[in-house]
Design a protein around this motif. Structure first.
Motif, PDB file in Angstrom:
ATOM      1  N   LEU A  88      76.453  26.562  -7.259  1.00 16.50           N
ATOM      2  CA  LEU A  88      77.366  27.523  -6.888  1.00 16.50           C
ATOM      3  C   LEU A  88      78.382  27.876  -8.601  1.00 16.50           C
ATOM      4  N   VAL A  89      78.350  26.631  -9.052  1.00 15.37           N
ATOM      5  CA  VAL A  89      78.768  27.035 -10.884  1.00 15.37           C
ATOM      6  C   VAL A  89      78.139  28.056 -11.320  1.00 15.37           C
ATOM      7  N   ALA A  90      76.856  27.762 -11.135  1.00 18.04           N
ATOM      8  CA  ALA A  90      76.056  28.634 -12.968  1.00 18.04           C
ATOM      9  C   ALA A  90      76.575  29.778 -12.064  1.00 18.04           C
ATOM     10  N   ASP A  91      76.384  31.258 -13.588  1.00 16.67           N
ATOM     11  CA  ASP A  91      76.637  32.233 -12.552  1.00 16.67           C
ATOM     12  C   ASP A  91      75.858  33.210 -12.917  1.00 16.67           C
ATOM     13  N   SER A  92      74.037  32.550 -12.998  1.00 18.90           N
ATOM     14  CA  SER A  92      73.012  33.203 -12.203  1.00 18.90           C
ATOM     15  C   SER A  92      72.805  33.181 -10.896  1.00 18.90           C
ATOM     16  N   SER A  93      73.633  31.848 -10.876  1.00 19.00           N
ATOM     17  CA  SER A  93      72.444  31.394  -8.735  1.00 19.00           C
ATOM     18  C   SER A  93      73.838  31.152  -8.695  1.00 19.00           C
ATOM     19  N   SER A 121      85.128  25.475  -6.056  1.00 12.60           N
ATOM     20  CA  SER A 121      86.445  26.043  -6.619  1.00 12.60           C
ATOM     21  C   SER A 121      87.252  25.680  -7.443  1.00 12.60           C
ATOM     22  N   ARG A 122      86.809  24.564  -7.664  1.00 17.25           N
ATOM     23  CA  ARG A 122      88.161  24.029  -8.590  1.00 17.25           C
ATOM     24  C   ARG A 122      87.452  23.827  -9.846  1.00 17.25           C
ATOM     25  N   GLU A 123      85.979  23.942  -9.707  1.00 15.89           N
ATOM     26  CA  GLU A 123      85.047  23.014 -11.170  1.00 15.89           C
ATOM     27  C   GLU A 123      85.530  25.288 -11.850  1.00 15.89           C
ATOM     28  N   LEU A 124      85.834  26.158 -11.205  1.00 13.10           N
ATOM     29  CA  LEU A 124      84.747  26.842 -11.717  1.00 13.10           C
ATOM     30  C   LEU A 124      86.781  27.873 -12.153  1.00 13.10           C
ATOM     31  N   SER A 125      88.051  27.332 -11.267  1.00 13.11           N
ATOM     32  CA  SER A 125      89.029  27.886 -11.805  1.00 13.11           C
ATOM     33  C   SER A 125      89.798  26.954 -12.912  1.00 13.11           C
ATOM     34  N   GLY A 126      88.770  25.929 -13.911  1.00 12.77           N
ATOM     35  CA  GLY A 126      89.434  24.789 -14.452  1.00 12.77           C
ATOM     36  C   GLY A 126      90.169  23.851 -14.490  1.00 12.77           C
ATOM     37  N   CYS A 127      90.318  23.938 -12.964  1.00 10.93           N
ATOM     38  CA  CYS A 127      91.329  22.799 -12.742  1.00 10.93           C
ATOM     39  C   CYS A 127      90.273  21.336 -12.644  1.00 10.93           C
ATOM     40  N   GLN A 128      90.820  19.841 -13.932  1.00  7.89           N
ATOM     41  CA  GLN A 128      90.398  18.963 -13.700  1.00  7.89           C
ATOM     42  C   GLN A 128      91.016  17.489 -13.204  1.00  7.89           C
ATOM     43  N   LEU A 135      68.999  20.895 -14.960  1.00  8.99           N
ATOM     44  CA  LEU A 135      68.197  22.017 -15.341  1.00  8.99           C
ATOM     45  C   LEU A 135      68.661  23.468 -14.667  1.00  8.99           C
ATOM     46  N   ILE A 136      69.793  22.899 -13.458  1.00  9.87           N
ATOM     47  CA  ILE A 136      70.492  24.289 -13.204  1.00  9.87           C
ATOM     48  C   ILE A 136      71.534  24.874 -14.635  1.00  9.87           C
ATOM     49  N   HIS A 137      71.906  23.862 -15.102  1.00  6.98           N
ATOM     50  CA  HIS A 137      72.970  24.205 -15.978  1.00  6.98           C
ATOM     51  C   HIS A 137      72.382  24.854 -17.262  1.00  6.98           C
ATOM     52  N   TYR A 138      70.886  24.608 -18.176  1.00  9.86           N
ATOM     53  CA  TYR A 138      70.190  25.312 -18.501  1.00  9.86           C
ATOM     54  C   TYR A 138      69.498  26.393 -18.289  1.00  9.86           C
ATOM     55  N   GLY A 139      69.396  26.738 -16.637  1.00 10.04           N
ATOM     56  CA  GLY A 139      69.318  27.603 -16.470  1.00 10.04           C
ATOM     57  C   GLY A 139      67.844  27.974 -17.005  1.00 10.04           C
ATOM     58  N   SER A 140      67.221  29.377 -15.641  1.00 11.82           N
ATOM     59  CA  SER A 140      65.642  29.614 -15.460  1.00 11.82           C
ATOM     60  C   SER A 140      66.306  30.543 -14.709  1.00 11.82           C
ATOM     61  N   LEU A 160      65.719  30.775 -10.887  1.00  8.49           N
ATOM     62  CA  LEU A 160      66.931  30.199 -11.006  1.00  8.49           C
ATOM     63  C   LEU A 160      67.482  30.593  -8.978  1.00  8.49           C
ATOM     64  N   PRO A 161      68.123  32.499  -9.966  1.00  8.81           N
ATOM     65  CA  PRO A 161      68.331  32.986  -8.679  1.00  8.81           C
ATOM     66  C   PRO A 161      67.168  33.519  -7.164  1.00  8.81           C
ATOM     67  N   ARG A 162      66.176  32.800  -7.763  1.00  6.85           N
ATOM     68  CA  ARG A 162      64.976  33.107  -6.517  1.00  6.85           C
ATOM     69  C   ARG A 162      64.845  32.189  -5.625  1.00  6.85           C
ATOM     70  N   LEU A 163      65.486  30.621  -6.081  1.00  9.58           N
ATOM     71  CA  LEU A 163      64.803  29.510  -6.276  1.00  9.58           C
ATOM     72  C   LEU A 163      66.633  29.055  -5.579  1.00  9.58           C
ATOM     73  N   ALA A 164      67.258  29.249  -5.769  1.00  3.40           N
ATOM     74  CA  ALA A 164      68.781  29.073  -5.324  1.00  3.40           C
ATOM     75  C   ALA A 164      68.967  28.509  -3.337  1.00  3.40           C
ATOM     76  N   GLY A 165      68.185  29.772  -2.719  1.00  3.72           N
ATOM     77  CA  GLY A 165      68.083  29.813  -1.318  1.00  3.72           C
ATOM     78  C   GLY A 165      67.913  28.541  -0.970  1.00  3.72           C
ATOM     79  N   PRO A 166      65.324  28.371  -1.097  1.00  8.40           N
ATOM     80  CA  PRO A 166      65.363  28.010  -0.991  1.00  8.40           C
ATOM     81  C   PRO A 166      65.830  26.118  -1.149  1.00  8.40           C
ATOM     82  N   ILE A 167      66.372  26.279  -2.732  1.00  8.58           N
ATOM     83  CA  ILE A 167      66.648  24.748  -3.071  1.00  8.58           C
ATOM     84  C   ILE A 167      67.966  24.247  -2.334  1.00  8.58           C
ATOM     85  N   SER A 168      69.085  25.366  -1.454  1.00 10.77           N
ATOM     86  CA  SER A 168      70.222  24.786  -1.134  1.00 10.77           C
ATOM     87  C   SER A 168      69.573  24.411   0.594  1.00 10.77           C
TER      88      SER A 168
END
Length: 315
Positions: free
Chosen positions: A100-105, A138-145, A60-65, A68-76
């Motif tokens: 942490l990976v999703a751009d909007s959150s 950080s690893r996922e955002l850097s592209g390290c697999q 659901l986070i990947h699909y976006g909403s 999402l920016p408003r719920l990021a803190g409460p969900i965390s």
């Protein structure tokens, strides 16, 4: 039939984490307790509800909403305070990494998690989960697999304490990917170090000074520095901010902390910031390591670091 139907919206998943739905579970519940929602939720139903929400959150986070920016803190906050059960902890970590990976959150999530890291009422496992999530994201955002072995199992992360360390191949060239973390690193590392220096109160100060937390904190810094890479525009600033706690950890009484301190210093060299370390009184400390350090691994790490810095001074 499923005990709980999976949520289709982000807010629905968040509400499932908070508590049971406001509907009667069975006709008997309504008959005995008088009105809908008064019946206590069975343990099996509560577990199924939480597991279902956690399993659906990353998607659901990947699909976006729009929420999402408003719920990021409460969900965390809710994820960090769920019951510490092993199979749930893995799902919690995946959901935090997704935020942490999703751009909007991302910015909302990292600010909230770092604030929670130094809060008064958070248990130690949740503080370590925050550090684990920051490093993994950080690893996922850097592209390290992660490299998968022939057996299909993942190799341990580079620098993992207590496991066989993995070194990058000198001949295998990984596929080129864009490093999205290089421009985001300052929003992860600088506030985290500042929060570690200034926790909310005495209970938080004790928690952040506990040896296993200090080691995890240093290891997380090293992973994020490595993920930022040489292309990071603020790498000198980040290296200087990480160098001070790493230097402090070299004289820590706990072996785990000393190893992680050396790991951070090696990552500073890896991203090309040897000059930052040469500004610190580190060469004298490293030269004394063979005489004062009892751990063979620490001595080898210190010797390699000393050789790299000495070569830099001669060049």
């Amino acid at each position: 039939l499923l005990l709980v139907q999976p949520p289709h919206f982000l807010r629905s998943a968040y509400e499932m984490l908070l508590g049971p739905l406001k509907t009667p579970i069975t006709p008997l519940s309504e008959e005995v307790y008088g009105k809908p929602g008064d019946a206590p939720e069975p343990a099996a139903m509560a577990r199924a509800r939480v597991l279902t929400a956690l399993a659906e959150l990353p998607k659901l986070i990947h699909y976006g909403s729009e929420e999402l920016p408003r719920l990021a803190g409460p969900i965390s906050s809710r994820l960090l305070r769920l019951e510490a059960v092993h199979d749930i902890a893995d799902l919690e970590l995946k959901a935090l990494v997704s935020l942490l990976v999703a751009d909007s959150s991302r910015r909302h999530a990292v600010q909230h998690l770092i604030a929670e890291f130094g809060s008064e009422d958070l248990p130690l496992p949740s503080r370590r989960m925050i550090l684990d999530a920051l490093g993994t994201a950080s690893r996922e955002l850097s592209g390290c697999q992660e490299t998968v072995e022939r057996s299909g199992s993942l190799k341990p992360a580079l620098g993992t304490v207590g496991k066989t360390r993995r070194f990058a191949s000198a001949t295998h060239i990984p596929p080129s990917t864009s490093n999205r973390f290089a421009s985001e690193a300052r929003h992860f590392i600088l506030p985290l170090v500042a929060r570690w220096r200034q926790p909310a109160g005495s209970a938080a100060a004790w928690a952040l000074g506990e040896a296993s937390t200090v080691a995890e904190f240093l290891h997380s810094l090293g992973v994020m520095l490595e993920s930022a890479g040489r292309a990071c525009p603020e790498k000198e600033l980040l290296a200087r901010d990480c160098g001070e706690p790493a230097m402090e950890g070299l004289s820590h009484k706990e072996l785990l902390v000393r190893r992680c301190s050396l790991f951070v210093l090696s990552r500073i060299v890896l991203i090309g910031c040897e000059e930052i370390l040469l500004e610190l009184p580190i060469l004298m400390q490293l030269e004394a390591f063979p005489f004062v350090e009892s751990d063979e691994t620490c001595r080898r790490m210190a010797a390699g670091l000393r050789a790299s810095l000495s070569q830099r001074t001669l060049s």
